[in-house]
Design an enzyme around this catalytic site. Structure first.
Site, short mmCIF file in Angstrom:
data_model
loop_
_atom_site.label_atom_id
_atom_site.label_comp_id
_atom_site.label_asym_id
_atom_site.label_seq_id
_atom_site.Cartn_x
_atom_site.Cartn_y
_atom_site.Cartn_z
N CYS A 1 5.35 -6.44 1.38
CA CYS A 1 5.52 -7.68 0.61
C CYS A 1 5.43 -7.41 -0.89
O CYS A 1 4.33 -7.26 -1.44
CB CYS A 1 4.45 -8.70 1.03
SG CYS A 1 4.52 -10.25 0.09
N CYS B 1 3.59 -10.17 -2.84
CA CYS B 1 2.13 -10.14 -2.73
C CYS B 1 1.51 -9.04 -3.59
O CYS B 1 0.45 -9.25 -4.20
CB CYS B 1 1.71 -9.90 -1.28
SG CYS B 1 2.51 -10.95 -0.06
N ASP B 2 2.16 -7.88 -3.63
CA ASP B 2 1.49 -6.69 -4.16
C ASP B 2 2.10 -6.07 -5.41
O ASP B 2 1.57 -5.07 -5.92
CB ASP B 2 1.45 -5.61 -3.05
CG ASP B 2 0.67 -6.08 -1.83
OD1 ASP B 2 -0.24 -6.89 -2.00
OD2 ASP B 2 1.00 -5.63 -0.71
#
Length: 303
Positions: free
Chosen positions: A129, A132-133
């Site tokens: 992701c 997300c990261d």
């Protein structure tokens, strides 16, 4: 007892809820993650009505609309489904629900590379992701594996944070939409590595430090990186339906007809989990299938 339970809270499931409310069908939406894969997309530019919107914002808007129309959404994971005559029993970790009909809209889960080090370094440099990261890799070097829309979009997104992005694809050319290919190819931070596979992810005791390739790159079979993002598509989430006898194709996607009906009476499906989506898995198609499935549920309930 519900007339309809929608399993999955991605675009197909949320659109189904919106239409179910409009058809006055008593229903419940059960989903482990609101928005599904859609919520993880950093930038959406092909959904009608929005020049650009993040997947998270589009998810929030769909959820708000569904709830305002009277839809009930519960973030509960379904663990078992059984059928007793014409009634389905759906069990989550919290409750047991009964319903006359079901719409499966569980989508897909991220496909894994299946190489050494992938599981070992999950969360320590291995990610599925970019939304997300990405922020964890500011001014670092990362790799993205894949060649379709998700991978190329992730590479462009990561280039806004990382110092260097390797986009590694096993074929040539990239399969992404032309507009995303152009953005990747013109970005000086992105280097595309064609016709190459990652064979191993390695690192030290705490994090990823590099990857091994099956083709030499700049006379070396390894790349030094700080993180790797795996974007190679998804596999349908169909574990729940197999005991019910729902037919799937050779790739595991649910077979549906033009009415989004399966071979089992009372069970319908919509979105990326169906064979109708094919290779063109798009938010707009998932939403349309969710709406179509509800019309079929309405007719079924009134027969």
């Amino acid at each position: 007892m519900h007339d309809l339970i929608i399993i999955g809270a991605g675009p197909a499931g949320l659109a189904a809820s919106i239409y179910a409310s409009r058809y006055k069908i008593g229903h419940l939406v059960l989903g482990g993650q609101l928005g599904g894969t859609m919520a993880l997309i950093p930038q959406i530019e092909n959904y009608p009505g929005f020049k650009s919107i993040s997947g998270m914002e589009l998810t929030q808007r769909m959820v708000e609309q569904a709830k305002e129309l009277g839809g009930e959404i519960r973030t509960e994971e379904v663990i078992k489904i059984s059928k007793n005559q014409d009634i389905f029993e759906i069990q989550t970790k919290k409750e047991i629900y009964q319903t006359k009909t079901i719409i499966f809209a569980t989508g897909t889960k991220r496909r894994q590379l299946g190489v050494p080090g992938e599981k070992q370094y999950l969360g320590r440099g291995v990610s599925y992701c970019s939304t997300c990261d990405a922020a964890f890799f500011k001014n670092k070097t990362v790799a993205v594996v894949g060649g379709a829309n998700a991978a190329v979009m992730a590479a462009v997104h990561l280039a806004g944070f990382a110092q260097k992005v390797y986009l590694i694809y096993r074929r040539k050319p990239l399969r992404a939409e032309p507009i995303w290919r152009e953005r990747a190819e013109s970005n000086p931070k992105i280097e595309i590595v064609y016709e190459t596979n990652v064979t191993e992810i390695f690192g030290d005791e705490t994090k990823v430090t590099g990857i091994k390739l099956d083709q030499p790159h700049n006379k070396a079979g390894e790349l030094s990186i700080d993180g790797i993002f795996i974007e190679i598509g998804g596999v349908p989430i169909t574990d729940l339906i197999k005991p019910l006898g729902v037919e799937v194709d050779d790739k595991g996607f649910i077979k549906v007809n033009v009415d989004m009906a399966t071979n089992i009476s009372g069970i319908f499906a919509a979105g990326d989990i169906t064979d109708a989506a094919g290779e063109f898995q798009q938010i707009v198609i998932a939403a349309a299938q969710g709406a179509r499935a509800v019309l079929s549920v309405f007719k079924y309930l009134n027969e």
